[in-house]
Design an enzyme around this catalytic site. Structure first.
Site, PDB file in Angstrom:
ATOM      1  N   CYS A  61      52.277  53.500  44.067  1.00 24.38           N
ATOM      2  CA  CYS A  61      53.275  52.576  43.498  1.00 24.38           C
ATOM      3  C   CYS A  61      54.232  53.198  42.477  1.00 24.38           C
ATOM      4  O   CYS A  61      55.389  52.804  42.420  1.00 24.38           O
ATOM      5  CB  CYS A  61      52.581  51.344  42.932  1.00 24.38           C
ATOM      6  SG  CYS A  61      51.572  50.515  44.156  1.00 24.38           S
ATOM      7  N   HIS A  63      57.044  47.590  37.899  1.00 23.45           N
ATOM      8  CA  HIS A  63      56.485  47.496  39.257  1.00 23.45           C
ATOM      9  C   HIS A  63      55.990  46.073  39.517  1.00 23.45           C
ATOM     10  O   HIS A  63      55.196  45.528  38.749  1.00 23.45           O
ATOM     11  CB  HIS A  63      55.342  48.505  39.408  1.00 23.45           C
ATOM     12  CG  HIS A  63      54.573  48.349  40.678  1.00 23.45           C
ATOM     13  ND1 HIS A  63      55.179  48.114  41.895  1.00 23.45           N
ATOM     14  CD2 HIS A  63      53.237  48.353  40.940  1.00 23.45           C
ATOM     15  CE1 HIS A  63      54.265  47.991  42.827  1.00 23.45           C
ATOM     16  NE2 HIS A  63      53.076  48.133  42.273  1.00 23.45           N
ATOM     17  N   ASN A  80      53.858  42.837  46.535  1.00 27.51           N
ATOM     18  CA  ASN A  80      53.823  44.222  46.039  1.00 27.51           C
ATOM     19  C   ASN A  80      54.233  45.166  47.172  1.00 27.51           C
ATOM     20  O   ASN A  80      53.500  45.327  48.146  1.00 27.51           O
ATOM     21  CB  ASN A  80      52.392  44.519  45.565  1.00 27.51           C
ATOM     22  CG  ASN A  80      52.200  45.952  45.092  1.00 27.51           C
ATOM     23  OD1 ASN A  80      53.044  46.809  45.316  1.00 27.51           O
ATOM     24  ND2 ASN A  80      51.069  46.209  44.466  1.00 27.51           N
TER      25      ASN A  80
HETATM   26  N1  COA Z   1      42.101  33.410  48.282  1.00 26.72           N
HETATM   27  C1  COA Z   1      41.061  32.678  47.851  1.00 26.72           C
HETATM   28  N2  COA Z   1      40.015  33.213  47.165  1.00 26.72           N
HETATM   29  C2  COA Z   1      40.066  34.535  46.922  1.00 26.72           C
HETATM   30  C3  COA Z   1      41.121  35.344  47.351  1.00 26.72           C
HETATM   31  C4  COA Z   1      42.164  34.729  48.076  1.00 26.72           C
HETATM   32  N3  COA Z   1      43.239  35.418  48.528  1.00 26.72           N
HETATM   33  N4  COA Z   1      40.886  36.611  46.967  1.00 26.72           N
HETATM   34  C5  COA Z   1      39.722  36.607  46.312  1.00 26.72           C
HETATM   35  N5  COA Z   1      39.220  35.345  46.289  1.00 26.72           N
HETATM   36  C6  COA Z   1      37.983  34.874  45.682  1.00 26.72           C
HETATM   37  C7  COA Z   1      36.931  35.951  45.608  1.00 26.72           C
HETATM   38  O1  COA Z   1      36.218  36.037  46.838  1.00 26.72           O
HETATM   39  C8  COA Z   1      36.068  35.455  44.482  1.00 26.72           C
HETATM   40  O2  COA Z   1      35.216  34.440  44.977  1.00 26.72           O
HETATM   41  P1  COA Z   1      33.692  34.337  44.464  1.00 26.72           P
HETATM   42  O3  COA Z   1      33.808  34.076  42.989  1.00 26.72           O
HETATM   43  O4  COA Z   1      33.162  33.205  45.260  1.00 26.72           O
HETATM   44  O5  COA Z   1      33.087  35.679  44.767  1.00 26.72           O
HETATM   45  C9  COA Z   1      37.057  34.775  43.532  1.00 26.72           C
HETATM   46  O6  COA Z   1      38.233  34.519  44.327  1.00 26.72           O
HETATM   47  C10 COA Z   1      37.438  35.634  42.341  1.00 26.72           C
HETATM   48  O7  COA Z   1      37.756  36.923  42.804  1.00 26.72           O
HETATM   49  P2  COA Z   1      38.250  38.053  41.807  1.00 26.72           P
HETATM   50  O8  COA Z   1      38.521  39.296  42.587  1.00 26.72           O
HETATM   51  O9  COA Z   1      37.300  38.142  40.655  1.00 26.72           O
HETATM   52  O10 COA Z   1      39.611  37.386  41.324  1.00 26.72           O
HETATM   53  P3  COA Z   1      40.596  37.857  40.198  1.00 26.72           P
HETATM   54  O11 COA Z   1      40.784  36.758  39.256  1.00 26.72           O
HETATM   55  O12 COA Z   1      40.268  39.226  39.647  1.00 26.72           O
HETATM   56  O13 COA Z   1      41.966  38.027  41.002  1.00 26.72           O
HETATM   57  C11 COA Z   1      43.367  39.738  41.969  1.00 26.72           C
HETATM   58  C12 COA Z   1      42.049  38.970  42.058  1.00 26.72           C
HETATM   59  C13 COA Z   1      43.390  40.745  43.118  1.00 26.72           C
HETATM   60  C14 COA Z   1      44.505  38.747  42.153  1.00 26.72           C
HETATM   61  C15 COA Z   1      43.474  40.435  40.601  1.00 26.72           C
HETATM   62  O14 COA Z   1      42.277  41.127  40.298  1.00 26.72           O
HETATM   63  C16 COA Z   1      44.612  41.387  40.560  1.00 26.72           C
HETATM   64  O15 COA Z   1      45.751  41.002  40.684  1.00 26.72           O
HETATM   65  N6  COA Z   1      44.373  42.704  40.358  1.00 26.72           N
HETATM   66  C17 COA Z   1      45.398  43.693  40.386  1.00 26.72           C
HETATM   67  C18 COA Z   1      45.648  44.079  41.813  1.00 26.72           C
HETATM   68  C19 COA Z   1      46.903  44.847  41.995  1.00 26.72           C
HETATM   69  O16 COA Z   1      47.942  44.417  41.574  1.00 26.72           O
HETATM   70  N7  COA Z   1      46.814  45.987  42.682  1.00 26.72           N
HETATM   71  C20 COA Z   1      47.896  46.825  42.996  1.00 26.72           C
HETATM   72  C21 COA Z   1      48.329  47.558  41.779  1.00 26.72           C
HETATM   73  S1  COA Z   1      49.514  48.728  42.221  1.00 26.72           S
END
Ligand code: COA
Length: 315
Positions: free
Chosen positions: A108, A242, A272
């Protein structure tokens, strides 16, 4: 160096959160508050090289230069259908470049790494006009049964033409190397001798760890570089950050103590798009005449590696 032209190109297919929930256990209600993403452009019958070429030609047109005026081309790309030649060569051949072309894979923050390479060539006196193309299709890296990753990404290309000038005030790169937080494994051709596992594995990501890295790296990159340049945040007009997740951008804004109005956003309808994100946002802002001559722009990006980078430019 100085930015002479910007361009961008997006796939025509727009996929909304509701369209994803037709085949994934997800919803608009889950995605929007956690990411800010409502829809994204996704490659269907296009090729990433065609989007890269379209973005490059648009940036060239704005710069008033022709393909043969470019001395060096850097293409930032994580995956394309070509292993060889590099995507820069594929796009360069399409648009009629006559210069050396290199690819970089810095995920990225690739645009900032490309700017850094270009700057080094300018300092060495080796180039006059440089073309940077960021062409990315992260949707081709995802496992589309994994709702925790595939909802986050969109595809597209952005390009910048650089010419001589002293508008780049500083660039700072940073790494916190850890290949376990975001990765994808490719499948290579089998051989009669290779005995290892050759299965492709779609994008894997520890979302929470990446979130923390992104916010911390971006905030300290920006503050460190401004300090090194003897500048204060009051002197910054725009932050081109970004577009990974609205909550990441919001947290960076809070930590920097800067107002909403300095952070243009397009995550809502792009998702993204890896290194293309900053260049697409730059082009959209530029074409809507948001920047005034003499404005200070700060670019900040972060991602797999883990890598991050920041650049300060005068418009
Ligand atoms: N829809 C519905 N539920 C979802 C889901 C989706 N698209 N994706 C994950 N979940 C669920 C998970 O399975 C989990 O369920 P559980 O509690 O029953 O196990 C719950 O939501 C929480 O998941 P978690 O991964 O802890 O959520 P989060 O609050 O951390 O949010 C992201 C997830 C990916 C949105 C967040 O961590 C994030 O944005 N991280 C940065 C990622 C990024 O930008 N990467 C690229 C950088 S260049």
């Amino acid at each position: 160096m100085k930015i002479l032209g910007t361009g961008s190109a997006l796939p025509k297919k727009i996929v909304t959160n509701d369209m994803l929930s037709e085949f994934l256990d997800t919803s608009d209600e889950w995605i929007v508050p956690r990411t800010g993403i409502r829809s994204r452009h996704i490659i269907s019958d296009e090729k990433i090289e065609d989007l890269g070429a379209q973005a490059a030609l648009s940036a060239l047109e704005m710069s008033g230069l022709k393909p043969e005026d470019i001395d060096y081309c850097i293409c930032s790309n994580v995956v394309s259908e070509y292993v060889t030649p590099g995507l820069s060569c594929v796009i360069g051949a399409k648009i009629g470049l006559k210069c050396p072309c290199i690819d970089i894979n810095c995920a990225c923050p690739g645009f900032i790494y490309a700017l850094d390479i270009a700057e080094t060539h300018y300092i060495a006196g080796k180039v006059r006009n440089v073309l940077i193309i960021c062409a990315e299709q992260p949707t081709r890296m995802c496992d589309w049964t994994d709702r925790s990753t595939c909802v986050l990404f969109g595809d597209g290309a952005g390009a910048v033409v650089l010419g001589p000038g002293s508008n780049v005030k500083g660039i700072k790169l940073h790494s916190q190397l850890d290949a376990t937080k975001i990765w994808e494994r490719n499948s290579l051709m089998p051989t009669p001798y290779y005995e290892g596992d050759n299965r492709a594995i779609g994008l894997q990501m520890n979302g929470r760890e990446v979130f923390k890295f992104a916010v911390k790296a971006s905030t300290s990159d920006v503050e460190d570089l401004l300090n090194e340049l003897g500048m204060t945040k009051d002197q910054v007009d725009w932050y081109i950050v970004h577009q990974a997740n609205y909550r990441i951008i919001d947290a960076i804004k809070q930590y920097l103590g800067e107002p909403d109005g300095k952070f243009p956003i397009n995550i809502s309808d792009h998702g993204n798009s890896s290194s293309a994100s900053c260049t697409i946002l730059l082009d959209e802002c530029n074409k809507s005449h948001m920047f005034k001559e003499g404005n200070t722009l700060v670019f900040s990006a972060f991602g797999a590696g883990l890598l991050s980078g920041v650049a300060v430019l005068e418009w």
